[in-house]
Design an enzyme around this catalytic site. Structure first.
Site, short mmCIF file in Angstrom:
data_model
loop_
_atom_site.label_atom_id
_atom_site.label_comp_id
_atom_site.label_asym_id
_atom_site.label_seq_id
_atom_site.Cartn_x
_atom_site.Cartn_y
_atom_site.Cartn_z
N ASP A 200 0.71 -1.25 -0.07
CA ASP A 200 0.00 0.16 0.07
C ASP A 200 0.81 1.18 0.05
O ASP A 200 1.49 1.61 1.04
CB ASP A 200 -0.88 -0.13 1.32
CG ASP A 200 -1.79 1.20 1.51
OD1 ASP A 200 -1.97 1.88 0.28
OD2 ASP A 200 -2.10 1.63 2.36
N ASP B 146 -2.17 5.53 -5.30
CA ASP B 146 -2.63 4.85 -4.14
C ASP B 146 -2.93 3.38 -4.58
O ASP B 146 -3.80 3.24 -4.92
CB ASP B 146 -3.69 5.47 -3.14
CG ASP B 146 -3.78 4.64 -1.94
OD1 ASP B 146 -3.07 4.09 -1.50
OD2 ASP B 146 -4.49 5.19 -1.11
#
Length: 397
Positions: free
Chosen positions: A105, A286
């Site tokens: 992430d 992201d």
């Protein structure tokens, strides 16, 4: 999806889900560690989707194996993809190694996995860390809590050896969760954050920084290739970039500010008309977010242009219109990045076609903000250059 309150400066503070000039990245390819990723489904609205997921995970149980190509240090971990909305990969923790499936992430900085003592229902379906079986385990009494857009976890800080492919990070701080909320039914055990150290919620050195500090990687750069296919072709690269995964040249975009994978975006347009970011805005790149997120008002207007109708939490279009809906173009640093309807419209398990745009970023108070998640990143290979504080984008091969 996995932006922390801390990492969104953002979903928490304002709203409280690298040392290298990369001119010759291909020359470093023999030093790259490649971590294949699996694409899995996170849409849990229907029993049929849960059944599909359970059957898939039974049929394709994870096995950690490493393949080094001839005359190279490239390591690959075979993984599989399922449906369309999340990418996960394998790491190991402890001595001897225990295997975990994690989300890599860029929206957060911390690593955590569930403890054997985790009492939350989601932990029953996860692999939990058996600390007694690790000879390199070190416990602390320092508690932590991480709050994401999609859930939260709390537990305590520990240290142990973490392996990502052939890379080894010794004495790596990470969280062991005792409680988890919002992760029920999701096909991962934990999260491995790849954002900057200042975004760490547990105030610990992130694994990427530790790998650089310990000399495990020569160049402070990593990259994602998120495949549109459901084969074992999605890859996280650490320490360099393999040119085979993108077309043309990388277009470099400086970060809006050092400390977050955030860039300035010029505008968003459809059929020559600006539909978002009209005066310039910020975009978070992201890998922990599945969809493309923007201000609710603008996303609502966009859905009207698509003739999309709300149904539950999604907006649906007629599947017959996919081939006629126009591209949506994101202009970043003067470069157009078109996203065709085949990319931003997905099918659910019932055959319905829904938009992958979602509202909610008005929580960012300081500026109009969009989050470019996996839907965008499947189209565009992305490089994260910590040395020069910039992101590189190019059409995915």
């Amino acid at each position: 999806m996995l932006r922390t309150q801390t990492s969104l400066s953002t979903w928490s503070q304002e709203r409280s889900m690298k040392w290298l000039v990369l001119l010759g990245l291909v020359a470093f390819s023999e030093c790259i560690v490649k971590i294949p990723l699996t694409k899995v489904n996170i849409m849990r609205e229907t029993l049929s989707e849960k059944s599909l997921l359970n059957n898939f995970l039974k049929e394709y149980a994870y096995r950690l194996s490493q393949i080094s190509t001839h005359n190279s240090k490239i390591a690959s971990i075979p993984m599989r993809n399922f449906l369309d909305l999340m990418y996960v990969g394998n790491i190991t923790i402890g001595t001897p190694p225990q295997e975990f499936r994690v989300v890599f992430d860029t929206g957060s900085s911390d690593l955590w996995v569930p403890s054997i003592f985790c009492s939350s229902p989601s932990c029953y379906a996860q692999t939990t860390f058996q600390y007694r079986e690790s000879s390199t385990y070190q416990r602390t009494n320092k508690p932590f809590e991480i709050i994401y857009g999609s859930g939260r976890t709390k537990g305590y800080l520990v240290y142990d050896t973490v392996r990502i492919g052939d890379l080894v990070s010794t004495n790596q701080p990470f969280g062991l969760s005792l409680e988890e909320y919002g992760f029920d039914g999701l096909p991962f055990d934990g999260v491995l954050g790849l954002n900057y150290p200042n975004m760490s919620f547990i105030r610990a050195i992130p694994i990427f920084d530790n790998l650089k500090k310990q000399g495990a990687i020569s160049e402070p750069v990593f990259a994602f290739y998120l495949s549109k296919c459901r084969a074992n072709s999605s890859v996280l690269m650490l320490g360099g970039v393999d040119k085979a995964y993108y077309k043309g040249q990388l277009n470099w975009v400086p970060l809006t500010r050092v400390g977050d994978w955030r860039v300035n975006m010029d505008h968003i347009s459809m059929k020559g008309k600006i539909i978002g970011c009209s005066g310039g805005c910020e975009a978070l790149v992201d890998t922990g977010t599945s969809l493309i997120e923007g201000p609710t008002r603008l996303v609502t207007d966009l859905h009207k242009l698509m003739s999309a109708t709300p149904r539950g939490s999604k907006h649906y279009v007629s599947c017959s219109t996919i081939n006629t809906l126009p591209c949506i173009i994101f202009t970043i640093n003067g470069i157009n990045y078109p996203l065709p309807a085949q990319a931003y419209i997905l099918k659910d398990s019932q055959g319905g076609c829904f938009s992958t745009f979602k509202g909610g970023t008005e929580i960012f108070k300081h500026a109009e903000t969009w989050v470019l998640g996996d839907i965008f990143l499947r189209q565009y290979f992305s490089v994260y250059d910590r040395g020069n504080n910039r992101i590189g984008l190019a059409p995915a091969a």
